[in-house]
Scaffold this active site. Structure first.
Site, mmCIF file in Angstrom:
data_model
loop_
_atom_site.group_PDB
_atom_site.id
_atom_site.type_symbol
_atom_site.label_atom_id
_atom_site.label_comp_id
_atom_site.label_asym_id
_atom_site.label_seq_id
_atom_site.Cartn_x
_atom_site.Cartn_y
_atom_site.Cartn_z
ATOM 1 C CG ASP A 161 -1.781 -1.235 1.285
ATOM 2 O OD1 ASP A 161 -2.289 -1.653 0.238
ATOM 3 O OD2 ASP A 161 -1.886 -1.810 2.382
ATOM 4 C CE LYS A 214 3.359 -2.328 -4.554
ATOM 5 N NZ LYS A 214 2.891 -2.043 -3.192
ATOM 6 N N GLY A 268 -4.334 -3.936 -4.359
ATOM 7 C CA GLY A 268 -5.338 -2.951 -4.753
ATOM 8 C C GLY A 268 -4.582 -1.694 -5.120
ATOM 9 C CG HIS A 269 -1.667 -1.592 -7.550
ATOM 10 N ND1 HIS A 269 -0.889 -2.329 -8.401
ATOM 11 C CD2 HIS A 269 -1.215 -1.882 -6.304
ATOM 12 C CE1 HIS A 269 -0.007 -3.028 -7.705
ATOM 13 N NE2 HIS A 269 -0.195 -2.779 -6.430
ATOM 14 C CD GLN A 310 0.844 -8.596 -2.586
ATOM 15 O OE1 GLN A 310 1.595 -9.306 -3.208
ATOM 16 N NE2 GLN A 310 -0.355 -8.267 -3.041
HETATM 17 P P1 IMP Z 1 -2.546 -12.701 1.382
HETATM 18 O O1 IMP Z 1 -1.572 -12.110 0.421
HETATM 19 O O2 IMP Z 1 -3.982 -12.409 1.016
HETATM 20 O O3 IMP Z 1 -2.294 -14.142 1.631
HETATM 21 O O4 IMP Z 1 -2.341 -11.977 2.798
HETATM 22 C C1 IMP Z 1 -1.139 -12.149 3.572
HETATM 23 C C2 IMP Z 1 -0.753 -10.843 4.263
HETATM 24 O O5 IMP Z 1 -0.380 -9.885 3.270
HETATM 25 C C3 IMP Z 1 -1.884 -10.179 5.055
HETATM 26 O O6 IMP Z 1 -1.309 -9.532 6.167
HETATM 27 C C4 IMP Z 1 -2.450 -9.152 4.098
HETATM 28 O O7 IMP Z 1 -3.077 -8.085 4.768
HETATM 29 C C5 IMP Z 1 -1.173 -8.702 3.409
HETATM 30 N N1 IMP Z 1 -1.405 -8.188 2.066
HETATM 31 C C6 IMP Z 1 -1.686 -8.881 0.957
HETATM 32 N N2 IMP Z 1 -1.813 -8.067 -0.094
HETATM 33 C C7 IMP Z 1 -1.597 -6.832 0.356
HETATM 34 C C8 IMP Z 1 -1.544 -5.553 -0.276
HETATM 35 O O8 IMP Z 1 -1.711 -5.414 -1.492
HETATM 36 N N3 IMP Z 1 -1.281 -4.500 0.528
HETATM 37 C C9 IMP Z 1 -1.035 -4.635 1.848
HETATM 38 N N4 IMP Z 1 -1.058 -5.806 2.481
HETATM 39 C C10 IMP Z 1 -1.330 -6.897 1.736
#
Ligand code: IMP
Length: 432
Positions: free
Chosen positions: A13, A16, A40-41, A226
């Protein structure tokens, strides 16, 4: 070779999406290289907001070719929805603008079910995943039972692959989680209506296209999702995502040589946020944290969850610079800090009584880290209409200088709002 990686330097977040959209003006090709629709971009162009979960953030520029690399896990239902939404806005009119590697793993509804069942069962030890099926899809890849994008177009293969993928899961669904089982027929039926759209974007020679583009001197941007501290190998394990978020993975995922990369741009916010569980030494559980969340609209664009907010963490950022080989930095959301009397920056941790300024291992250590916070004076001016670096308040410039010096890496781009025009260039990163 003109490959450039844009990587998140914190917990995701960082902004990017916005910065890739801005950089895409200078790129021929934008490649999304890992993760899936857990991302989520958010992009704001001419006041209109678009949230992309899977499509590369260059997609709003009709002349920029966009690509989804084999290392991405593709939720085909979400992908078709994003494509349709963009078409309704008059974008992505030419299907050739988007190519999806046929060796991408596909996320199917049972991956999401499994992700959500697991999180529920973890109870107090939840990872806090987005529930988008990312972990189970990468597990299937490693277990060599993933359904690949190219498998979708041959019904017999698809059925066989789905049967293989659901065999063990159905035992879990029925006997362990007490939820409904899935049938291959159900899955195959649900996929059929998507095929016409998906087929238009299928790429059979993905890395060859990239090689040719790079060899011809085309500028290729690799877009990470991420952030560094969510990397499955080097992040705050187990509170991480299930892919490698680091810049080097752009090469592995896309099938290109590390020699093709000549810049790694690290993107970070002027403060820190984190969604989901896991250590966050500079977290502010107070009015200042609430204020950052409010002013920065820090709510997940995928799940809507409020993000945890805190001061900028230079120990973690320094590690991100090293882990990714960051050559240039983009600081995002500097405008959000306006109005704070003083701004905290974490310059070291105290871990079991010892002062630590450099850390490359986040496993376990952060649980015991007390942040050492230095304070810099704040400023009151609203930055969102600043068009020139010279218009920045003196204290904002001091903040930037302090951070840049501590990191030993230049901050070349500063973002002061969600719009493309709210971007200040300290140094041009792209000379045509
Ligand atoms: P997953 O990627 O859905 O398996 O989530 C694993 C961890 O990564 C969790 O703490 C999510 O909140 C975090 N996470 C996954 N995608 C994002 C993102 O795009 N932004 C921020 N945190 C993320």
């Amino acid at each position: 070779m003109p490959g450039i990686v844009v990587v998140g330097a914190q917990w995701g977040d960082e902004g990017k999406g916005k910065i890739v959209d801005v950089f895409a003006e200078h790129a021929d090709l934008v490649v999304r290289y890992q993760g899936g629709s857990n991302a989520g971009h958010t992009l704001v162009v001419n006041g209109r907001k678009t949230v992309l979960h899977l499509l590369p953030s260059g997609i709003l520029r009709p002349d920029t070719l966009c690509a989804i690399a084999p290392g991405v896990v593709v939720d085909i239902f979400g992908l078709v929805e994003e494509i349709k939404n963009l078409k309704a806005l008059g974008l992505l009119q030419n299907p050739k603008q988007l190519m999806v590697a046929e060796t991408c793993s596909v996320i199917l509804p049972f991956h999401k079910t499994l992700d959500q069942c697991r999180e529920k069962a973890l109870d107090e030890n939840k990872i806090g995943t987005t529930g988008k099926g990312i972990g189970p899809a990468y597990e299937d890849r490693a277990a060599r039972r993933a359904v690949l994008f190219g498998d979708l177009f041959d019904e017999k293969t698809l059925r066989e692959k789905v049967e293989l993928a659901i065999a063990e899961k159905n035992v879990l669904f029925k006997d362990f989680y007490g939820t409904a089982m899935v049938s291959a027929d159900q899955v195959v039926e649900s996929v059929r209506p998507l095929l016409d759209v998906l087929a238009q974007h299928r790429s059979r020679d993905f890395s060859l296209v990239l090689h040719k583009a790079l060899k011809a001197g085309k500028r290729v941007l690799f877009e990470g999702a991420q952030g560094t501290l969510l990397d499955v190998w080097h992040g705050t394990y187990p509170y991480v995502t299930s892919s490698s978020t680091l810049a080097a993975n752009a090469c592995v995922s896309s099938g290109i040589s590390p020699m093709a990369i000549n810049k790694v741009i690290g993107v970070f916010k002027a403060y820190a946020t984190r969604v989901g569980t896991g250590p966050f030494p500079t977290e502010l559980n107070n009015e200042t944290g609430d204020r950052l969340r409010r002013e920065g609209a820090e709510f997940g664009s995928t799940t809507g969850r409020p993000r945890r907010c805190g001061w900028l963490d230079l120990v973690a950022l320094k590690a991100a610079v090293k882990l990714n080989g960051i050559t240039n930095l983009s600081m995002m959301k500097l405008d959000v800090l306006s109005g704070l009397e003083k701004i905290g920056i974490c310059t070291a941790y105290k871990i079991r009584g010892e002062l630590v300024q450099d850390l490359s291992m986040f496993y376990g250590e952060l649980d015991h880290a007390e942040p050492v916070i230095e304070y810099l004076p704040g400023w009151n001016e609203n930055l969102s209409r600043v068009t020139n670096l010279k218009e920045l308040p003196r204290m904002a410039t001091s903040y930037l200088d302090f951070v840049g010096t501590q990191l030993g890496t230049p901050i070349d781009v500063i973002s002061i709002g969600p719009g493309r025009e709210q971007t200040l260039w300290v140094k041009p990163l792209f000379t045509e």
